[in-house]
Design a protein around this motif. Structure first.
Motif, PDB file in Angstrom:
ATOM      1  N   CYS A   1       0.834  -1.223   0.000  1.00 11.32           N
ATOM      2  CA  CYS A   1       0.000   0.000   0.000  1.00 11.32           C
ATOM      3  C   CYS A   1       0.860   1.261   0.000  1.00 11.32           C
ATOM      4  CB  CYS A   1      -0.909   0.036   1.221  1.00 11.32           C
ATOM      5  SG  CYS A   1      -2.326  -1.047   1.066  1.00 11.32           S
ATOM      6  N   ALA A   2       2.050   1.154   0.591  1.00  6.61           N
ATOM      7  CA  ALA A   2       2.938   2.324   0.631  1.00  6.61           C
ATOM      8  C   ALA A   2       3.509   2.625  -0.755  1.00  6.61           C
ATOM      9  CB  ALA A   2       4.069   2.079   1.628  1.00  6.61           C
ATOM     10  N   LYS A   3       3.448   1.631  -1.661  1.00  5.41           N
ATOM     11  CA  LYS A   3       4.056   1.812  -2.985  1.00  5.41           C
ATOM     12  C   LYS A   3       3.039   1.932  -4.110  1.00  5.41           C
ATOM     13  CE  LYS A   3       8.033  -1.076  -1.686  1.00  5.41           C
ATOM     14  NZ  LYS A   3       9.138  -0.147  -1.635  1.00  5.41           N
ATOM     15  N   GLU A   4       1.864   1.310  -3.932  1.00  8.67           N
ATOM     16  CA  GLU A   4       0.903   1.228  -5.037  1.00  8.67           C
ATOM     17  C   GLU A   4      -0.497   1.644  -4.590  1.00  8.67           C
ATOM     18  OE1 GLU A   4       1.674   0.553  -8.125  1.00  8.67           O
ATOM     19  OE2 GLU A   4       3.706  -0.222  -7.842  1.00  8.67           O
ATOM     20  N   LYS A   5      -1.262   2.195  -5.529  1.00  2.53           N
ATOM     21  CA  LYS A   5      -2.662   2.567  -5.237  1.00  2.53           C
ATOM     22  C   LYS A   5      -3.617   1.443  -5.618  1.00  2.53           C
ATOM     23  CE  LYS A   5      -2.462   7.574  -5.450  1.00  2.53           C
ATOM     24  NZ  LYS A   5      -1.014   7.676  -5.307  1.00  2.53           N
ATOM     25  N   GLN A   6      -3.141   0.510  -6.445  1.00  2.00           N
ATOM     26  CA  GLN A   6      -4.014  -0.571  -6.898  1.00  2.00           C
ATOM     27  C   GLN A   6      -3.219  -1.852  -7.125  1.00  2.00           C
ATOM     28  OE1 GLN A   6      -4.924   1.586 -10.644  1.00  2.00           O
ATOM     29  NE2 GLN A   6      -4.563  -0.376 -11.672  1.00  2.00           N
ATOM     30  N   LEU A   7      -3.935  -2.967  -7.124  1.00  2.00           N
ATOM     31  CA  LEU A   7      -3.323  -4.263  -7.428  1.00  2.00           C
ATOM     32  C   LEU A   7      -4.224  -4.969  -8.434  1.00  2.00           C
ATOM     33  CD1 LEU A   7      -1.147  -6.439  -6.813  1.00  2.00           C
ATOM     34  CD2 LEU A   7      -2.641  -7.278  -4.991  1.00  2.00           C
TER      35      LEU A   7
ATOM     36  N   VAL B   1     -10.099  -2.452 -10.064  1.00  2.00           N
ATOM     37  CA  VAL B   1     -11.359  -2.575 -10.818  1.00  2.00           C
ATOM     38  C   VAL B   1     -11.842  -1.186 -11.233  1.00  2.00           C
ATOM     39  CG1 VAL B   1     -13.789  -3.256 -10.678  1.00  2.00           C
ATOM     40  CG2 VAL B   1     -12.037  -4.720  -9.671  1.00  2.00           C
ATOM     41  N   ALA B   2     -11.768  -0.231 -10.309  1.00  2.00           N
ATOM     42  CA  ALA B   2     -12.224   1.134 -10.625  1.00  2.00           C
ATOM     43  C   ALA B   2     -11.410   1.700 -11.788  1.00  2.00           C
ATOM     44  CB  ALA B   2     -12.094   2.021  -9.387  1.00  2.00           C
ATOM     45  N   ALA B   3     -10.122   1.359 -11.837  1.00  2.00           N
ATOM     46  CA  ALA B   3      -9.255   1.923 -12.887  1.00  2.00           C
ATOM     47  C   ALA B   3      -9.287   1.109 -14.180  1.00  2.00           C
ATOM     48  CB  ALA B   3      -7.818   1.997 -12.366  1.00  2.00           C
ATOM     49  N   ASN B   4      -9.364  -0.212 -14.054  1.00  2.00           N
ATOM     50  CA  ASN B   4      -9.183  -1.084 -15.232  1.00  2.00           C
ATOM     51  C   ASN B   4     -10.323  -2.065 -15.485  1.00  2.00           C
ATOM     52  OD1 ASN B   4      -6.667  -0.007 -15.716  1.00  2.00           O
ATOM     53  ND2 ASN B   4      -5.576  -1.568 -14.547  1.00  2.00           N
ATOM     54  N   GLU B   5     -11.428  -1.942 -14.775  1.00  2.00           N
ATOM     55  CA  GLU B   5     -12.628  -2.767 -14.968  1.00  2.00           C
ATOM     56  C   GLU B   5     -12.536  -4.176 -14.403  1.00  2.00           C
ATOM     57  OE1 GLU B   5     -13.881  -2.661 -19.048  1.00  2.00           O
ATOM     58  OE2 GLU B   5     -13.977  -0.484 -19.039  1.00  2.00           O
ATOM     59  N   GLN B   6     -11.347  -4.685 -14.128  1.00  4.15           N
ATOM     60  CA  GLN B   6     -11.225  -6.071 -13.672  1.00  4.15           C
ATOM     61  C   GLN B   6      -9.963  -6.228 -12.826  1.00  4.15           C
ATOM     62  OE1 GLN B   6     -11.422  -9.175 -16.838  1.00  4.15           O
ATOM     63  NE2 GLN B   6      -9.601 -10.055 -15.932  1.00  4.15           N
ATOM     64  N   ALA B   7     -10.036  -7.072 -11.808  1.00  4.64           N
ATOM     65  CA  ALA B   7      -8.832  -7.498 -11.096  1.00  4.64           C
ATOM     66  C   ALA B   7      -8.884  -9.020 -11.006  1.00  4.64           C
ATOM     67  CB  ALA B   7      -8.775  -6.867  -9.711  1.00  4.64           C
TER      68      ALA B   7
END
Ligand SMILES: NC(=O)c1ccc[n+]([C@@H]2O[C@H](COP(=O)([O-])OP(=O)(O)OC[C@H]3O[C@@H](n4cnc5c(N)ncnc54)[C@H](OP(=O)(O)O)[C@@H]3O)[C@@H](O)[C@H]2O)c1
Length: 252
Positions: free
Chosen positions: A80-86, A135-141
């Motif tokens: 979480c300290a490095k990325e906003k999404q996975l 999902v919010a950014a790319n539609e799918q995780a």
């Protein structure tokens, strides 16, 4: 459809990416353009493995011990300290213990269930905010659990906790897929057969064992990477709760 199987620009986390199957998966994701974090217990080993894979693209170390809740939480906090999404979570870290039934220990039961089953549930749970942001950014995780053919049929070894953990992991994959499918988080499992690793060495496999494998060989990196890329990409958007054997036909 040209980007149907693309993982380019995605963020991935591969637990146990320092060795064996996890290292094969991490390299495949890195080479296909995903920024990939790898988890292993030793800071030095994890850093060295990430450095080695960085020659193919972006690979970063995220050392931690996933056999405890504190370790699981620390790994997610560091991410979480490095990325906003996975975008892609590959739950691959695992261990095996085997002993004759009369001598099987409680430690051999608990340590395997904790790492191979419990940590997958809680790492996935703690990763949910990052997966939802993807999902919010790319539609799918995508969440991909590495099970085993040992969880699909009883194998020759007396690895009771391992086979129970893997069968449980396959079922957990379905539970999570059902709960998270409506949120566009697709959860599936791969059940590998024999792949070269610290757990399974070709040197220790008697040739007769390969007679159990219709393809008559061990798996190679392309075999596991192909399945992971598929399940990580838009191509698998309608696949949920599947357990895909990548075992050369061992389950037949
Ligand atoms: N190889 C096969 O034939 C085969 C067949 C079916 C299923 N599988 C499954 O594939 C997965 C990978 O196994 P593998 O064969 O590649 O074994 P491996 O070479 O022993 O790799 C295991 C990985 O898990 C990591 N790990 C172990 N304990 C950990 C812990 N407490 N916290 C964080 N990371 C930990 C190890 O890193 P460190 O040691 O650096 O911590 C290593 O990167 C496992 O889930 C296994 O059950 C393997």
């Amino acid at each position: 459809m040209s980007d149907l199987f693309s993982v380019k620009g995605k963020v991935a986390l591969v637990t146990g990416g320092t060795s064996g199957i996890g290292q094969m998966i991490a390299r495949g994701l890195v080479e296909n353009g995903a920024r990939t974090y790898i988890v292993g217990r030793s800071v030095q080993t994890c850093t060295d493995a990430a450095k080695e894979l960085s020659q193919y693209g972006e690979c970063l170390p995220l050392p931690g011990d996933l056999s405890t809740m504190a370790g699981v939480e620390a790994v997610i906090a560091a991410l979480c300290a490095k990325e906003k999404q996975l975008d892609i979570l590959v739950n691959n870290a695992g261990a095996m213990y085997d002993a004759p039934l009369d001598e099987f220990t409680e430690e051999g039961w608990d340590s395997i269930i904790d790492l191979n089953l419990k940590s997958v549930f809680f790492l996935s749970q703690k990763a949910l905010p990052l997966l939802r942001a993807a999902v919010a950014a790319n539609e799918q995780a995508s969440v991909i659990n590495i099970g085993s053919v040992g969880g699909l049929r009883v194998g020759p070894k007396e690895n009771y906790s391992y086979q129970a953990a893997k069968a449980g992991l396959h079922h957990l994959t379905g539970s999570l897929a059902k709960r998270l499918g409506p949120e566009n988080i697709i959860v599936n499992a791969i059940a590998p057969g024999f792949f070269e690793s610290r757990l399974t060495s070709a040197k220790d496999l008697p040739p007769a064992v390969l007679q159990m494998v219709p393809r008559r060989r061990m798996g190679n990196p392309d075999d596991i990477v192909g399945a992971v890329i598929y399940l990580s990409s838009r191509a698998a958007s309608f696949v949920a709760g599947a357990v895909i054997p990548v075992s050369g036909g061992m389950t037949l």
